[in-house]
Enzyme design. Structure first.
Site, PDB file in Angstrom:
ATOM      1  N   LYS A   1      48.929 -43.054 -14.355  1.00 33.63           N
ATOM      2  CA  LYS A   1      50.518 -42.587 -14.742  1.00 33.63           C
ATOM      3  C   LYS A   1      49.798 -42.125 -15.458  1.00 33.63           C
ATOM      4  O   LYS A   1      50.691 -40.454 -16.117  1.00 33.63           O
ATOM      5  CB  LYS A   1      51.114 -43.408 -14.724  1.00 33.63           C
ATOM      6  CG  LYS A   1      51.134 -44.649 -16.018  1.00 33.63           C
ATOM      7  CD  LYS A   1      52.115 -45.182 -15.681  1.00 33.63           C
ATOM      8  CE  LYS A   1      52.410 -46.111 -17.101  1.00 33.63           C
ATOM      9  NZ  LYS A   1      52.758 -47.850 -17.266  1.00 33.63           N
TER      10      LYS A   1
ATOM     11  N   ARG B   1      61.578 -56.480 -20.683  1.00 32.09           N
ATOM     12  CA  ARG B   1      61.696 -55.875 -19.438  1.00 32.09           C
ATOM     13  C   ARG B   1      61.788 -56.086 -18.202  1.00 32.09           C
ATOM     14  O   ARG B   1      63.095 -57.060 -17.963  1.00 32.09           O
ATOM     15  CB  ARG B   1      60.656 -54.303 -19.277  1.00 32.09           C
ATOM     16  CG  ARG B   1      60.422 -53.081 -18.682  1.00 32.09           C
ATOM     17  CD  ARG B   1      59.682 -51.873 -18.921  1.00 32.09           C
ATOM     18  NE  ARG B   1      58.359 -53.039 -18.348  1.00 32.09           N
ATOM     19  CZ  ARG B   1      57.545 -51.686 -17.849  1.00 32.09           C
ATOM     20  NH1 ARG B   1      57.690 -50.643 -19.026  1.00 32.09           N
ATOM     21  NH2 ARG B   1      56.609 -52.014 -16.803  1.00 32.09           N
TER      22      ARG B   1
END
Ligand SMILES: *Cc1c(COP(=O)(O)O)cnc(C)c1O
Length: 359
Positions: free
Chosen positions: A38, A133
């Site tokens: 990414k 997260r």
């Protein structure tokens, strides 16, 4: 042909070298490495270099990038790194071989989607072991996943996973990773089939591998930054056994002029709402390079020429103090910068930056 700037260049052989070193160190401890692409917007040449270096699979957080990778590397397994949105399940099943999941409803929904497409899908169940997260926080939640997975006919659990150093900056610890290994075992026992993968994090977990502290049960890592830049931002370090000369930015000078180092007139906020204070260093030679916050955060740029300092940036202009520059600069000169992960991510995504690569 016209040379276009700003230009971001990736050094493919150096990235392949890093991939080989990371994959080699991991293989010696029974750990396979997934190449996280990414950071380079799934650039196929970089993904290819990472696979050449010994990575076993590819991973990205965006389904669009996985769709592209499926075309480029049809036989290589692809992982969707961001827990899927309900609205993207169709694409997740179509383009990823496996996904990370953290809510039980997504297992049932993935199963429905698989049935509609006549497809199979694998999932890794994420645990939040401190970074706050995504992921399961308490053991009590595991039952809901066991139930959902037992009901599913086209979705199988292939592993458990964890993230560190992403939201809160929490570093991986041997004790947290031992817990993850126990969760893998518990899921395997509850489901009655083999759950092979224990995915112990990303670049930030490599330090435990280096020091010999990685628990034996961890057998999978998802690595981007260390391979792409030879850095580990969570520990603010350059990884000493990896190369950092894997990527650089060149931006072109559009103005050089001696100016007072302090502004003149009543001050408000800058173009991004920040109030800035400047020290009076007298008149200084300054250069404007034609790149701005729309392309890259100025704080993330490190000039390679000694003596050049980044003063700040607006959307399209980055201001440098070049008074002490080791090289003379004029209108039309180019300045080279090393970059960190945040800069690379932004540069690779900006349509205004020319992407280049060298062997
Ligand atoms: C981005 C990402 C990684 C890779 O992190 P690096 O620090 O670049 O190695 C791993 N796992 C997940 C879920 C990610 O989103």
């Amino acid at each position: 042909m016209m040379e276009r700037y700003p230009r971001f260049t990736l050094h493919l052989n150096h990235i392949a070298e890093n991939a080989a070193k990371v994959a080699g160190l991991c293989a010696a401890r029974g750990v396979t490495v997934e190449a996280v692409v990414k950071g380079v917007c799934a650039d196929p040449r970089v993904a290819g270099a990472m696979l050449d270096g010994g990575c076993a699979s590819l991973a990205d957080s965006r389904v669009q990038n996985l769709a592209f990778l499926k075309k480029e590397f049809p036989t290589v397994p692809r992982t969707l790194l961001r827990i899927p949105m309900k609205s993207e399940l169709e694409d997740a099943v179509r383009y990823a071989s496996r996904s990370l999941v953290s809510v039980p409803e997504s297992v049932a929904a993935l199963d429905d989607e698989c049935r509609a497409q006549g497809a199979e899908h694998a999932v890794l169940l994420m645990f939040d072991l401190g970074d706050r997260r995504e992921g399961v926080v308490t053991d009590a939640e595991m039952g809901a996943f066991v139930a959902a997975l037992k009901k599913a006919s086209h979705v199988t659990l292939v592993g458990v996973g964890v993230n560190f150093g992403c939201f809160a900056g929490v570093l991986p610890s041997p004790s947290a990773l031992r817990r993850l290994c126990l969760y893998r075992q518990a899921m395997e026992e509850a489901l009655g089939y083999s759950v092979p993968l224990c995915s112990g994090g990303s670049t930030s977990t490599l330090a435990l591998l280096e020091s010999g502290e990685l628990p034996a049960g961890v057998n999978h890592l998802r690595v981007g930054e260390a391979i792409l830049l030879g850095r580990d931002v969570s520990r603010q370090r350059l990884v000493p056994w990896l190369r950092q000369d894997t990527a650089w930015l060149e931006a072109e000078v559009a103005e050089v002029r001696i100016k007072p180092s302090i502004p003149e007139g009543e001050s408000g906020a800058d173009a991004f709402g920040n109030l800035r204070v400047f020290a009076d260093e007298g008149p200084r030679r300054r250069a404007i390079v034609a790149i701005g916050r729309q392309d890259v955060p100025a704080e993330a740029l490190e000039p390679q020429t000694p003596g050049i300092k980044v003063l700040g940036a607006s959307s399209d202009h980055t201001i440098l103090d070049v008074t002490d520059s080791a090289e003379p600069l004029a209108w039309g000169s180019r300045v080279r910068f090393s970059v960190n992960y945040a800069a690379m991510l932004a540069l690779m995504t900006s349509p205004y930056v020319c992407k280049d690569n060298t062997d």
